[in-house]
Design an enzyme around this catalytic site. Structure first.
Site, short mmCIF file in Angstrom:
data_model
loop_
_atom_site.label_atom_id
_atom_site.label_comp_id
_atom_site.label_asym_id
_atom_site.label_seq_id
_atom_site.Cartn_x
_atom_site.Cartn_y
_atom_site.Cartn_z
N TYR A 70 33.76 38.44 46.99
CA TYR A 70 33.14 39.42 46.10
C TYR A 70 33.67 40.83 46.38
O TYR A 70 34.06 41.56 45.45
CB TYR A 70 31.63 39.39 46.28
CG TYR A 70 30.88 40.31 45.36
CD1 TYR A 70 30.69 39.98 44.02
CD2 TYR A 70 30.37 41.52 45.82
CE1 TYR A 70 30.01 40.84 43.17
CE2 TYR A 70 29.69 42.38 44.98
CZ TYR A 70 29.51 42.05 43.65
OH TYR A 70 28.84 42.90 42.80
N SER A 77 31.57 47.96 42.52
CA SER A 77 30.40 47.81 43.39
C SER A 77 30.59 48.68 44.62
O SER A 77 31.73 49.01 45.00
CB SER A 77 30.23 46.34 43.81
OG SER A 77 29.25 46.21 44.84
#
Length: 587
Positions: free
Chosen positions: A470, A457
């Site tokens: 995350y 990401s």
């Protein structure tokens, strides 16, 4: 009574097109006939390791092409034209198997000259199949170069220039006298050493006619290349073709075969992480592929591996490959599965939601792809082990694995419970570790190379107080990918980390917002979802970038303007990233 097995060759002469050819016979006279055509600067002896693998099953014929071994050596360059070489091949077939088509196997220049016969209408009925290794049809190459130049794109020009650089020796062989003198001056004695050092060929047999083979064989290049490349003909064929592509070939790049399905409607493609000559010296894998192909065309069932190798006419750059995608039930996973299906791959959808995975596979089949679905909880290492074993047993090994499955989590680190950390890391990180270690090992054992894609990401480059868990998991995926890429360098396996920005998928609805009660969490999800919708970076865009990154073997691919900005900011102004990380975006 079984036919006798000939272990020692029977030598005989064949009248070719104005020359006498030395031919040799081995093996089981009751089996299908294989005709082997060697390349440059070899003679028929280059096939001996393969012959030992297949002699019990097949009758095997090999011959020294004109100018090599014990065959006649024409003096004029014009006598090495492709049409004469095809006439020689036709004469050998009619001499050894006049009533039954033969299975042709060729390497290097043997493949180039065999293409001339395979695409000649009068010779095609004499051929049951053609297995080609490291040798394209020169006319097909001419059309390939024209098509790339017409694209007028930097990448297309780069492909042409890259192949010209790899083919430097062709220009050298067109220089008068120098190549011949080099062979006479000692290159013949040094040839086995060069094969060991440059090609990794562990055993190279001394060739008593090496100097002569190298000296006279340069006429093959002088007689054919310029005419064929600059005035290419239309050369289709109805002969079933098995294309073997060594991905480490220093001389014949895999890109030369991108458009082959245009000319060959019945095409099977296999790749192997090997150099130009390695399969010849260590031929057990090649023998297995030939055996599978011949058995199928002789009436047997196609193995699963052979089914996967079948190329659909009009398919793309991933034809003949198996692509495995985790988290393929929706979002980026489904879009990626369908992107590779459109590019010609067979696909395997794995997801914890079997119905969603089956729907993705159904959509891939609608695109003409072979597709399968499997339920998989990637957070369970035992399930991953079982799943990987099933893939190995059912398919051999995948060519490409996309470790995509992931979940979201937001909230401050101090609001994140240990069980939340464990759940997130099991899915986002540990499943990637399992996918990499299990399938990279399969790729290495299969010896055909491959590629692993790990979906990270843009958050891997952007620290924030609002999604510590995350961002940590995705940064770990990025570093894992970089480390694995270094470990697998030189082994034919690429590794790519994909770092998308704000992708408009359903991941927000599955994201846990730590430290908020139910009502506050719902409001937060709705707010973030609206942001993602306004950004509207689609899963299909990410899927396209994934496929492009694999084709180019890119180590890291950012997707979306915000992702590129995050990467640049972290590299050139990390102080700004650290300052922005303090902002409380959940307020």
């Amino acid at each position: 009574m079984n036919a006798p097995l000939m272990l020692e060759p029977q030598r005989f002469a064949v009248k070719g097109d104005g020359v006498e050819l030395a031919a040799y016979r081995w093996g089981n006279a009751a089996g299908p006939t294989l005709l082997l055509v060697h390349g440059y600067p070899d003679n028929h002896e280059v096939w001996l390791p393969l012959i030992r693998e297949l002699a019990a099953d097949c009758q095997i014929i090999a011959y020294d092409v004109r100018g090599a071994g014990a065959s006649d050596i024409p003096r004029k360059t014009g006598n090495y034209r492709l049409e004469k070489l095809a006439n020689d091949l036709e004469a050998v077939i009619k001499a050894v198997s006049p009533d039954r088509p033969v299975h042709l196997v060729a390497h290097d220049w043997g493949s180039i000259q065999s293409w001339e016969a395979v695409t000649e209408p009068r010779i095609q009925p004499l051929l049951a199949s053609y297995t080609t290794i490291s040798g394209p049809c020169l006319d097909h190459v001419g059309h390939w170069m024209r098509a790339r130049l017409k694209e007028k794109r930097p990448r297309a020009f780069g492909q042409v220039i890259g192949q010209l650089v790899s083919s430097w020796y062709i220009g050298f062989f067109h220089t008068p006298l120098v190549p011949e003198l080099l062979w006479r001056a000692g290159l013949a004695r040094a040839w086995p050493t060069l094969l060991r050092r440059l090609e990794g060929v562990r055993e190279s047999r001394p060739n008593p006619t090496q100097a002569s083979d190298g000296h006279h064989g340069v006429k093959l290049y002088r007689a054919n290349f310029i005419t064929s490349l600059f005035r290419p003909r239309q050369r289709p064929t109805e002969v079933p073709v098995q294309l073997i592509v060594p991905t480490r070939d220093r001389f014949v790049r895999p890109q030369l075969f991108q458009d082959l399905d245009r000319w060959v409607p019945r095409l099977w493609r296999r790749e192997v992480a090997a150099g130009h000559w390695q399969l010849m010296a260590d031929p057990s894998r090649l023998a297995g592929w030939i055996r599978e192909f011949v058995d199928h065309l002789e009436g047997g069932d196609a193995s699963r591996a052979l089914q996967l190798a079948k190329v659909r006419p009009g398919s793309g750059s991933f034809a003949g490959k198996l692509v495995l995608v985790t988290g393929a039930g929706g979002g980026i996973g489904r879009a990626t599965l369908l992107e590779f299906a459109e590019r010609g791959a067979s696909v395997l959808a794995a997801d914890i939601d079997l119905a969603a995975a089956e729907r993705s596979a159904e959509l891939a089949r609608a695109l003409g792809a072979e597709a399968w679905a499997r339920r998989l909880d990637v957070s369970d290492s035992a399930q991953m082990e079982t799943f990987a074993a099933w893939v190995r047993d059912a398919f051999g090994s995948p060519d490409l694995v996309v470790n995509n499955a992931g979940i979201g989590m937001a909230g401050a680190m101090l609001d994140t419970r240990p069980e939340d950390w464990e759940r997130l890391l099991r899915v986002n990180l540990w499943s990637v570790i399992d996918g990499c270690r299990l399938f990279a090992r399969q790729m290495l054992e299969a010896g055909k190379g491959g590629h692993i894609v790990n979906v990270a990401s843009a958050a891997a480059f952007v620290p924030s107080r609002n999604y510590a868990a995350y961002a940590t998991s995705k940064a770990a995926v990025l570093m894992l990918s970089e480390c694995l890429r270094a470990e697998l360098a030189g082994k034919g396996i690429g590794v790519t980390a994909i770092c998308p920005g704000l992708v408009n998928t359903g991941i927000i609805q599955a994201t846990r917002f730590n430290g908020l009660d139910g009502e506050a969490e719902a409001r937060r999800k709705a707010k973030v979802q609206r942001l993602y919708q306004r950004r509207n970076l689609t899963a299909e865009t990410v899927a396209t970038r994934i496929a492009d990154a694999v084709e180019r073997n890119k180590p890291v691919q950012a997707v979306g303007s915000e992702a590129h900005l995050s990467v640049a900011q972290w590299r050139f102004a990390p102080w700004l990233s650290r300052l922005l990380a303090r902002l409380n975006l959940s307020a």
